[in-house]
Design a protein around this motif. Sequence first.
Motif, PDB file in Angstrom:
ATOM      1  N   ARG A  19      21.320  20.830   2.748  1.00 51.76           N
ATOM      2  CA  ARG A  19      22.493  20.290   3.432  1.00 51.76           C
ATOM      3  C   ARG A  19      23.060  19.100   2.664  1.00 51.76           C
ATOM      4  NH1 ARG A  19      23.652  22.418   8.044  1.00 51.76           N
ATOM      5  NH2 ARG A  19      22.113  23.660   9.142  1.00 51.76           N
ATOM      6  N   ILE A  20      24.373  18.949   2.725  1.00 51.34           N
ATOM      7  CA  ILE A  20      25.066  17.819   2.122  1.00 51.34           C
ATOM      8  C   ILE A  20      24.739  16.583   2.953  1.00 51.34           C
ATOM      9  CG2 ILE A  20      27.327  16.848   1.571  1.00 51.34           C
ATOM     10  CD1 ILE A  20      28.328  19.815   1.376  1.00 51.34           C
ATOM     11  N   GLN A  21      24.281  15.516   2.322  1.00 53.16           N
ATOM     12  CA  GLN A  21      23.830  14.363   3.073  1.00 53.16           C
ATOM     13  C   GLN A  21      24.861  13.245   3.118  1.00 53.16           C
ATOM     14  OE1 GLN A  21      19.302  13.373   3.945  1.00 53.16           O
ATOM     15  NE2 GLN A  21      19.821  13.653   1.860  1.00 53.16           N
ATOM     16  N   GLY A  22      25.329  12.781   1.998  1.00 52.91           N
ATOM     17  CA  GLY A  22      26.339  11.732   1.994  1.00 52.91           C
ATOM     18  C   GLY A  22      25.988  10.539   2.856  1.00 52.91           C
ATOM     19  N   SER A  56      20.625   0.957  -0.082  1.00 51.68           N
ATOM     20  CA  SER A  56      21.787   1.338   0.723  1.00 51.68           C
ATOM     21  C   SER A  56      21.421   1.174   2.192  1.00 51.68           C
ATOM     22  CB  SER A  56      22.205   2.774   0.402  1.00 51.68           C
ATOM     23  OG  SER A  56      21.588   3.703   1.259  1.00 51.68           O
ATOM     24  N   THR A  57      22.396   1.334   3.051  1.00 52.84           N
ATOM     25  CA  THR A  57      22.176   1.189   4.485  1.00 52.84           C
ATOM     26  C   THR A  57      21.511   2.423   5.102  1.00 52.84           C
ATOM     27  OG1 THR A  57      24.457   1.909   4.838  1.00 52.84           O
ATOM     28  CG2 THR A  57      24.044  -0.470   4.826  1.00 52.84           C
ATOM     29  N   ALA A  58      21.341   3.487   4.349  1.00 52.20           N
ATOM     30  CA  ALA A  58      20.707   4.704   4.865  1.00 52.20           C
ATOM     31  C   ALA A  58      19.211   4.485   5.058  1.00 52.20           C
ATOM     32  CB  ALA A  58      20.944   5.877   3.905  1.00 52.20           C
ATOM     33  N   GLU A  59      18.689   5.017   6.157  1.00 54.69           N
ATOM     34  CA  GLU A  59      17.252   4.893   6.445  1.00 54.69           C
ATOM     35  C   GLU A  59      16.409   5.504   5.337  1.00 54.69           C
ATOM     36  OE1 GLU A  59      15.620   3.242   8.948  1.00 54.69           O
ATOM     37  OE2 GLU A  59      17.611   2.481   9.440  1.00 54.69           O
ATOM     38  N   LEU A  79      26.062   0.389  -1.622  1.00 60.43           N
ATOM     39  CA  LEU A  79      25.093   1.231  -2.340  1.00 60.43           C
ATOM     40  C   LEU A  79      24.934   2.607  -1.693  1.00 60.43           C
ATOM     41  CD1 LEU A  79      22.314  -1.451  -2.993  1.00 60.43           C
ATOM     42  CD2 LEU A  79      24.005  -0.564  -4.635  1.00 60.43           C
ATOM     43  N   ARG A  80      25.741   2.883  -0.645  1.00 59.21           N
ATOM     44  CA  ARG A  80      25.648   4.173   0.042  1.00 59.21           C
ATOM     45  C   ARG A  80      26.002   5.327  -0.901  1.00 59.21           C
ATOM     46  NH1 ARG A  80      29.210   3.947   5.380  1.00 59.21           N
ATOM     47  NH2 ARG A  80      30.694   3.189   3.861  1.00 59.21           N
ATOM     48  N   GLU A  81      25.616   6.506  -0.459  1.00 63.50           N
ATOM     49  CA  GLU A  81      25.933   7.736  -1.185  1.00 63.50           C
ATOM     50  C   GLU A  81      27.440   7.999  -1.110  1.00 63.50           C
ATOM     51  OE1 GLU A  81      25.731   9.730  -3.464  1.00 63.50           O
ATOM     52  OE2 GLU A  81      24.162  11.165  -2.989  1.00 63.50           O
ATOM     53  N   TRP A  82      27.898   8.932  -1.907  1.00 62.09           N
ATOM     54  CA  TRP A  82      29.276   9.409  -1.876  1.00 62.09           C
ATOM     55  C   TRP A  82      29.570   9.855  -0.452  1.00 62.09           C
ATOM     56  CZ3 TRP A  82      31.154  12.339  -6.710  1.00 62.09           C
ATOM     57  CH2 TRP A  82      32.491  12.726  -6.588  1.00 62.09           C
ATOM     58  N   LEU A 136      15.035  -4.177  -8.130  1.00 58.38           N
ATOM     59  CA  LEU A 136      14.972  -2.782  -7.704  1.00 58.38           C
ATOM     60  C   LEU A 136      16.132  -2.500  -6.766  1.00 58.38           C
ATOM     61  CD1 LEU A 136      13.524  -0.005  -7.370  1.00 58.38           C
ATOM     62  CD2 LEU A 136      12.255  -1.050  -5.462  1.00 58.38           C
ATOM     63  N   ILE A 137      16.843  -1.394  -7.025  1.00 54.70           N
ATOM     64  CA  ILE A 137      17.923  -0.934  -6.147  1.00 54.70           C
ATOM     65  C   ILE A 137      17.637   0.521  -5.801  1.00 54.70           C
ATOM     66  CG2 ILE A 137      20.373  -0.387  -5.968  1.00 54.70           C
ATOM     67  CD1 ILE A 137      20.929  -2.746  -7.852  1.00 54.70           C
ATOM     68  N   VAL A 138      17.450   0.811  -4.502  1.00 51.44           N
ATOM     69  CA  VAL A 138      17.226   2.188  -4.065  1.00 51.44           C
ATOM     70  C   VAL A 138      18.522   2.715  -3.468  1.00 51.44           C
ATOM     71  CG1 VAL A 138      15.869   3.737  -2.614  1.00 51.44           C
ATOM     72  CG2 VAL A 138      14.772   1.745  -3.665  1.00 51.44           C
ATOM     73  N   SER A 139      19.003   3.821  -4.035  1.00 50.91           N
ATOM     74  CA  SER A 139      20.281   4.382  -3.631  1.00 50.91           C
ATOM     75  C   SER A 139      20.169   5.908  -3.587  1.00 50.91           C
ATOM     76  CB  SER A 139      21.384   3.896  -4.586  1.00 50.91           C
ATOM     77  OG  SER A 139      22.662   4.268  -4.158  1.00 50.91           O
ATOM     78  N   HIS A 140      21.178   6.600  -4.079  1.00 50.23           N
ATOM     79  CA  HIS A 140      21.306   8.049  -3.913  1.00 50.23           C
ATOM     80  C   HIS A 140      21.747   8.710  -5.212  1.00 50.23           C
ATOM     81  CE1 HIS A 140      21.166   7.115   0.391  1.00 50.23           C
ATOM     82  NE2 HIS A 140      21.874   6.064   0.040  1.00 50.23           N
ATOM     83  N   ALA A 141      21.475   9.992  -5.331  1.00 51.80           N
ATOM     84  CA  ALA A 141      21.755  10.719  -6.577  1.00 51.80           C
ATOM     85  C   ALA A 141      23.224  10.617  -6.991  1.00 51.80           C
ATOM     86  CB  ALA A 141      21.336  12.180  -6.449  1.00 51.80           C
ATOM     87  N   GLY A 142      24.133  10.918  -6.070  1.00 48.66           N
ATOM     88  CA  GLY A 142      25.557  10.879  -6.410  1.00 48.66           C
ATOM     89  C   GLY A 142      26.021   9.486  -6.793  1.00 48.66           C
ATOM     90  N   ALA A 143      25.576   8.494  -6.041  1.00 49.72           N
ATOM     91  CA  ALA A 143      25.967   7.115  -6.330  1.00 49.72           C
ATOM     92  C   ALA A 143      25.416   6.673  -7.689  1.00 49.72           C
ATOM     93  CB  ALA A 143      25.470   6.184  -5.222  1.00 49.72           C
TER      94      ALA A 143
END
Length: 189
Positions: A19-22, A56-59, A79-82, A136-143
């Motif tokens: 599933r697309i997460q974004g 990012s703000t994502a859990e 820092l959120r995903e796309w 350290l910065i934890v984010s998302h693949a697209g970002a």
Amino acid sequence: MQTVYLMRHGETLFNVQGRIQGWCDSPLTAKGIQQGKRARDWFQQAGIHFGAAYCSTAERAADTLELVTAQPYTRVKGLREWGFGEFEAQPEYLNPKIPYGDFFVPYGGESETQIRARIGQTVLQLMQHEPAETTLIVSHAGAIRNFMSLWPQPDGAQQKKRLPNCGIVEYRFDGNAFFFQRLVDPAQA
């Protein structure tokens, strides 16, 4: 020179379900938790200690960061995903072919230009105001991929590889520019 490690979150339920997460969120799987622990072990074995940590703000990003380090951290909206708008939580087969360009804009999402500007500006501002030597910065693949496109590595080889869950991209930062060092998959290291 400062060092910044951009790391993708661990595997999630939506990753497994295709599933697309974004901007929407889903929990880490047992495998995602193990990936976070492997990343922690990789950093420890390499003798890398963080002076600062952001996510990012994502859990899924916060949960991954907490597996890697017990130190305090700051959640940053930039820092959120796309943002994929109406495509959030939909099957991945609905994604258009890359590059996405402005495909998601009519559906309430972000354009490629918007995500690039957002992630680029966010990481630059964080690092310009961060005195720590190692961050350290934890984010998302697209970002992270969009950040990498702003600061490409000399040969471009790593840019073509998929960024695995808990994949780590190391950059040096001189106060104005980022210099690619390496991409690490802790599961393979």
